[in-house]
Design a protein around this motif. Structure first.
Motif, PDB file in Angstrom:
ATOM      1  N   ALA A   1       0.846  -1.189   0.000  1.00 31.73           N
ATOM      2  CA  ALA A   1       0.000   0.000   0.000  1.00 31.73           C
ATOM      3  C   ALA A   1       0.879   1.235   0.000  1.00 31.73           C
ATOM      4  CB  ALA A   1      -0.915   0.006   1.217  1.00 31.73           C
ATOM      5  N   LEU A   2       0.357   2.324  -0.554  1.00 34.86           N
ATOM      6  CA  LEU A   2       1.013   3.625  -0.498  1.00 34.86           C
ATOM      7  C   LEU A   2       0.254   4.531   0.457  1.00 34.86           C
ATOM      8  CD1 LEU A   2       1.758   4.377  -4.275  1.00 34.86           C
ATOM      9  CD2 LEU A   2       3.401   3.637  -2.536  1.00 34.86           C
ATOM     10  N   MET A   3       0.996   5.234   1.304  1.00 34.31           N
ATOM     11  CA  MET A   3       0.396   6.136   2.284  1.00 34.31           C
ATOM     12  C   MET A   3       0.743   7.580   1.932  1.00 34.31           C
ATOM     13  SD  MET A   3      -0.926   4.014   4.627  1.00 34.31           S
ATOM     14  CE  MET A   3      -0.928   4.687   6.299  1.00 34.31           C
ATOM     15  N   HIS A   4      -0.284   8.410   1.740  1.00 37.83           N
ATOM     16  CA  HIS A   4      -0.008   9.844   1.651  1.00 37.83           C
ATOM     17  C   HIS A   4       0.453  10.315   3.021  1.00 37.83           C
ATOM     18  CE1 HIS A   4      -0.128  14.070   1.168  1.00 37.83           C
ATOM     19  NE2 HIS A   4      -1.240  14.234   1.849  1.00 37.83           N
ATOM     20  N   CYS A   5       1.503  11.099   3.039  1.00 44.20           N
ATOM     21  CA  CYS A   5       2.092  11.544   4.299  1.00 44.20           C
ATOM     22  C   CYS A   5       2.827  12.850   4.052  1.00 44.20           C
ATOM     23  CB  CYS A   5       3.048  10.466   4.816  1.00 44.20           C
ATOM     24  SG  CYS A   5       3.957  10.924   6.303  1.00 44.20           S
ATOM     25  N   VAL A   6       2.751  13.747   5.012  1.00 44.51           N
ATOM     26  CA  VAL A   6       3.544  14.974   4.977  1.00 44.51           C
ATOM     27  C   VAL A   6       4.429  14.974   6.216  1.00 44.51           C
ATOM     28  CG1 VAL A   6       3.498  17.498   5.002  1.00 44.51           C
ATOM     29  CG2 VAL A   6       1.774  16.229   3.687  1.00 44.51           C
ATOM     30  N   SER A   7       5.732  15.066   5.999  1.00 41.62           N
ATOM     31  CA  SER A   7       6.700  14.927   7.094  1.00 41.62           C
ATOM     32  C   SER A   7       6.970  16.269   7.761  1.00 41.62           C
ATOM     33  CB  SER A   7       7.998  14.308   6.568  1.00 41.62           C
ATOM     34  OG  SER A   7       7.757  13.038   6.023  1.00 41.62           O
ATOM     35  N   ALA A   8       5.960  16.750   8.477  1.00 45.61           N
ATOM     36  CA  ALA A   8       6.077  17.968   9.277  1.00 45.61           C
ATOM     37  C   ALA A   8       5.340  17.702  10.584  1.00 45.61           C
ATOM     38  CB  ALA A   8       5.475  19.162   8.550  1.00 45.61           C
ATOM     39  N   TYR A   9       5.931  18.110  11.705  1.00 43.57           N
ATOM     40  CA  TYR A   9       5.446  17.678  13.020  1.00 43.57           C
ATOM     41  C   TYR A   9       5.260  18.857  13.964  1.00 43.57           C
ATOM     42  CZ  TYR A   9       7.223  13.326  11.060  1.00 43.57           C
ATOM     43  OH  TYR A   9       7.464  12.263  10.245  1.00 43.57           O
ATOM     44  N   PRO A  10       4.013  19.267  14.230  1.00 43.92           N
ATOM     45  CA  PRO A  10       2.773  18.823  13.576  1.00 43.92           C
ATOM     46  C   PRO A  10       2.606  19.475  12.204  1.00 43.92           C
ATOM     47  CG  PRO A  10       2.277  20.509  15.209  1.00 43.92           C
ATOM     48  CD  PRO A  10       3.754  20.252  15.303  1.00 43.92           C
ATOM     49  N   THR A  11       1.723  18.898  11.400  1.00 37.15           N
ATOM     50  CA  THR A  11       1.448  19.428  10.070  1.00 37.15           C
ATOM     51  C   THR A  11       0.315  20.436  10.142  1.00 37.15           C
ATOM     52  OG1 THR A  11       1.994  17.230   9.200  1.00 37.15           O
ATOM     53  CG2 THR A  11       1.031  18.798   7.670  1.00 37.15           C
ATOM     54  N   LYS A  12       0.554  21.628   9.626  1.00 37.20           N
ATOM     55  CA  LYS A  12      -0.511  22.635   9.574  1.00 37.20           C
ATOM     56  C   LYS A  12      -1.579  22.186   8.567  1.00 37.20           C
ATOM     57  CE  LYS A  12       2.615  26.484  10.596  1.00 37.20           C
ATOM     58  NZ  LYS A  12       3.188  27.750  10.069  1.00 37.20           N
ATOM     59  N   PRO A  13      -2.828  22.578   8.791  1.00 33.43           N
ATOM     60  CA  PRO A  13      -3.897  22.150   7.874  1.00 33.43           C
ATOM     61  C   PRO A  13      -3.589  22.423   6.410  1.00 33.43           C
ATOM     62  CG  PRO A  13      -4.859  23.154   9.806  1.00 33.43           C
ATOM     63  CD  PRO A  13      -3.370  23.355   9.936  1.00 33.43           C
ATOM     64  N   GLU A  14      -3.064  23.612   6.110  1.00 33.29           N
ATOM     65  CA  GLU A  14      -2.800  23.962   4.713  1.00 33.29           C
ATOM     66  C   GLU A  14      -1.674  23.142   4.101  1.00 33.29           C
ATOM     67  OE1 GLU A  14      -0.771  27.216   7.281  1.00 33.29           O
ATOM     68  OE2 GLU A  14      -2.568  25.945   7.337  1.00 33.29           O
ATOM     69  N   ASP A  15      -0.905  22.458   4.952  1.00 34.81           N
ATOM     70  CA  ASP A  15       0.181  21.614   4.454  1.00 34.81           C
ATOM     71  C   ASP A  15      -0.214  20.145   4.329  1.00 34.81           C
ATOM     72  OD1 ASP A  15       2.046  23.694   4.203  1.00 34.81           O
ATOM     73  OD2 ASP A  15       2.585  23.571   6.322  1.00 34.81           O
ATOM     74  N   CYS A  16      -1.415  19.778   4.751  1.00 34.43           N
ATOM     75  CA  CYS A  16      -1.821  18.365   4.746  1.00 34.43           C
ATOM     76  C   CYS A  16      -2.040  17.819   3.342  1.00 34.43           C
ATOM     77  CB  CYS A  16      -3.085  18.169   5.590  1.00 34.43           C
ATOM     78  SG  CYS A  16      -2.773  18.317   7.369  1.00 34.43           S
ATOM     79  N   ARG A  17      -2.397  18.691   2.403  1.00 36.78           N
ATOM     80  CA  ARG A  17      -2.510  18.308   0.976  1.00 36.78           C
ATOM     81  C   ARG A  17      -3.318  17.030   0.783  1.00 36.78           C
ATOM     82  NH1 ARG A  17       1.894  21.742   1.653  1.00 36.78           N
ATOM     83  NH2 ARG A  17       2.445  22.875  -0.250  1.00 36.78           N
ATOM     84  N   LEU A  18      -4.514  16.997   1.352  1.00 38.13           N
ATOM     85  CA  LEU A  18      -5.321  15.775   1.298  1.00 38.13           C
ATOM     86  C   LEU A  18      -5.715  15.364  -0.118  1.00 38.13           C
ATOM     87  CD1 LEU A  18      -7.740  16.021   4.353  1.00 38.13           C
ATOM     88  CD2 LEU A  18      -5.568  14.792   4.164  1.00 38.13           C
ATOM     89  N   ARG A  19      -5.706  16.306  -1.042  1.00 36.72           N
ATOM     90  CA  ARG A  19      -6.060  15.954  -2.422  1.00 36.72           C
ATOM     91  C   ARG A  19      -5.050  14.977  -3.036  1.00 36.72           C
ATOM     92  NH1 ARG A  19     -11.401  17.056  -3.234  1.00 36.72           N
ATOM     93  NH2 ARG A  19     -11.894  19.193  -2.625  1.00 36.72           N
ATOM     94  N   MET A  20      -3.902  14.799  -2.384  1.00 41.33           N
ATOM     95  CA  MET A  20      -2.952  13.794  -2.847  1.00 41.33           C
ATOM     96  C   MET A  20      -3.570  12.403  -2.801  1.00 41.33           C
ATOM     97  SD  MET A  20      -0.146  15.066  -3.983  1.00 41.33           S
ATOM     98  CE  MET A  20       0.415  13.411  -4.270  1.00 41.33           C
ATOM     99  N   ILE A  21      -4.468  12.170  -1.867  1.00 39.16           N
ATOM    100  CA  ILE A  21      -5.134  10.862  -1.777  1.00 39.16           C
ATOM    101  C   ILE A  21      -5.921  10.603  -3.061  1.00 39.16           C
ATOM    102  CG2 ILE A  21      -6.881   9.519  -0.536  1.00 39.16           C
ATOM    103  CD1 ILE A  21      -6.002  11.109   2.002  1.00 39.16           C
ATOM    104  N   THR A  22      -6.658  11.605  -3.504  1.00 39.33           N
ATOM    105  CA  THR A  22      -7.408  11.497  -4.755  1.00 39.33           C
ATOM    106  C   THR A  22      -6.461  11.300  -5.934  1.00 39.33           C
ATOM    107  OG1 THR A  22      -9.099  12.967  -3.838  1.00 39.33           O
ATOM    108  CG2 THR A  22      -9.120  12.621  -6.223  1.00 39.33           C
ATOM    109  N   LEU A  23      -5.357  12.054  -5.935  1.00 35.92           N
ATOM    110  CA  LEU A  23      -4.380  11.947  -7.017  1.00 35.92           C
ATOM    111  C   LEU A  23      -3.748  10.561  -7.047  1.00 35.92           C
ATOM    112  CD1 LEU A  23      -3.131  13.686  -9.264  1.00 35.92           C
ATOM    113  CD2 LEU A  23      -1.311  14.311  -7.659  1.00 35.92           C
ATOM    114  N   PHE A  24      -3.407  10.030  -5.870  1.00 35.83           N
ATOM    115  CA  PHE A  24      -2.852   8.677  -5.794  1.00 35.83           C
ATOM    116  C   PHE A  24      -3.849   7.657  -6.339  1.00 35.83           C
ATOM    117  CE2 PHE A  24       0.517   8.984  -2.158  1.00 35.83           C
ATOM    118  CZ  PHE A  24       1.268   9.826  -2.963  1.00 35.83           C
TER     119      PHE A  24
END
Length: 368
Positions: A180-203
């Motif tokens: 499986a591939l996991m969308h992930c943003v390596s920032a701790y914590p991740t700000k909402p604008e950096d979560c880029r959830l549309r990557m899930i749709t793109l994947f």
């Protein structure tokens, strides 16, 4: 329908079932008893799996990276090596935790942070092995992992789309379909604008036969709910008993009550009847859902990439004029950083222009 079996659970790409991983990581503070308490809490609230982080420190880090000063409020030692050593469980302790999980019927696994750890986890017979974002461009490790008869869950933080496509190619060349591939943003914590959830749709569009998941580091649970609604069928969140504890990961982790609320949402979800508009129409969610067309190293990930991104280093002293082969080059977290790990196969066969000492980074100025 694309599917992936993790332990006793079959995850289907387009079904309602979501596999929940409580990422204990190193939030156990180096205590076996705290780890057991966290496992019990994860089981009580309904998680499918608890996950740790397995490293052979000498294989993951150069000596210089281990020796760098790390004196701060979250540190367990004067140097980064002392800090990591305090938090690292032995294989014997892993076996104790694995048996503990077996007795209460919850899946147990870990991220393999280096080649030695990869084979140690395989020998432990874990239900699947996680490849973290820091190794998503470590193609030699991925090739070895793809040869195992064990499912893989691969995070994609800090990677560009070219690298992510190459991950898929590596798996296909090994006839590996159970990953499986996991969308992930390596920032701790991740700000909402950096979560880029549309990557899930793109994947999901780019990889129509692969199960897609989400490994989140944001605060709270609302953004993770949206990730599920967009099609993430594996959800990984860092887990803690108390966010105020010492350690940098606690702040972006979920406490038991938050994780329990998220699991309740997942188990009561009916995707055919739910729209994104049913979720709280907050500024945070709007920001997390901003359009995205491509995956690159995001600016918010640079700090993590500098600290934990892997480089090519000399496996032994290499004399000027030597043509590099596989025995000359290792991939480690290096201080300072060297040539990026994803250049490994471009460097093998190249000539060294000056002497390079063992366990030091390879730099482009060293390569002809």
């Amino acid at each position: 329908m694309s599917a992936l079996k993790l332990g006793k659970t079959t995850i289907k790409r387009d079904d309602d079932k979501v596999y929940i991983i409580a990422e204990i990581g190193q939030n156990h503070q180096g205590s076996l008893e705290t780890a057991k308490q966290m496992i019990m809490e994860a089981k009580r609230i309904g998680c499918d799996c608890v996950k740790f982080q397995k490293s052979c420190l000498e294989a993951k880090f150069t000596a210089a990276a281990m020796q760098r000063s790390y004196e701060n409020s979250d540190s367990w030692g004067r140097t980064y090596g002392e800090h990591k050593n305090h938090l690292e469980f032995s294989i014997a302790e892993y076996q104790i935790l694995q048996e503990f999980c077996k007795n209460i019927d919850i899946d147990f696994t870990a991220s393999a942070m280096d080649e030695i750890s990869l084979y140690q986890l395989d020998k432990l017979d874990v239900p699947f092995i996680k490849i973290g974002s820091g190794d998503a461009n470590n193609f030699p490790l991925l090739k070895k992992a793809a040869q195992l008869k064990r499912p893989l869950v691969i995070s994609t933080g800090m990677q560009n789309m070219k690298t992510i496509k190459h991950i898929v190619t590596v798996m296909k060349e090994a006839n590996k379909s159970d990953f499986a591939l996991m969308h992930c943003v390596s920032a701790y914590p991740t700000k909402p604008e950096d979560c880029r959830l549309r990557m899930i749709t793109l994947f999901k569009q780019k990889f129509p036969h692969i199960v897609i998941g989400y490994s989140g580091h944001e605060l709270g649970i609302e953004i993770s709910k949206v990730a599920i609604n967009l099609g993430a069928r594996i959800l990984e969140r860092h887990f803690t008993l108390d966010k105020q504890q010492k350690g940098s990961d606690h702040k972006c982790s979920l406490e038991p009550l938050e994780m329990e609320q998220l699991i309740h949402y997942v188990k009561n979800l009916k995707h055919s009847q739910l729209l994104l508009s049913d979720l709280h129409n907050s500024e945070a969610i709007i920001a997390a859902l901003k359009p995205i067309e491509e995956r690159n190293l995001f600016s918010c990930e640079v700090k993590c990439h500098t600290k934990l991104g892997k480089s090519l280093v000399a496996a032994r002293h290499i004399s000027r004029g030597k043509t590099l082969d596989a025995d000359d080059v290792l991939i480690k977290v290096s201080e300072p950083c060297g040539i990026s790990a994803d250049e490994y196969y471009n460097v093998i066969g190249a000539q060294i222009t000056e002497d390079v000492y063992q366990d030091t980074p390879l730099l482009w100025r060293n390569i002809k």
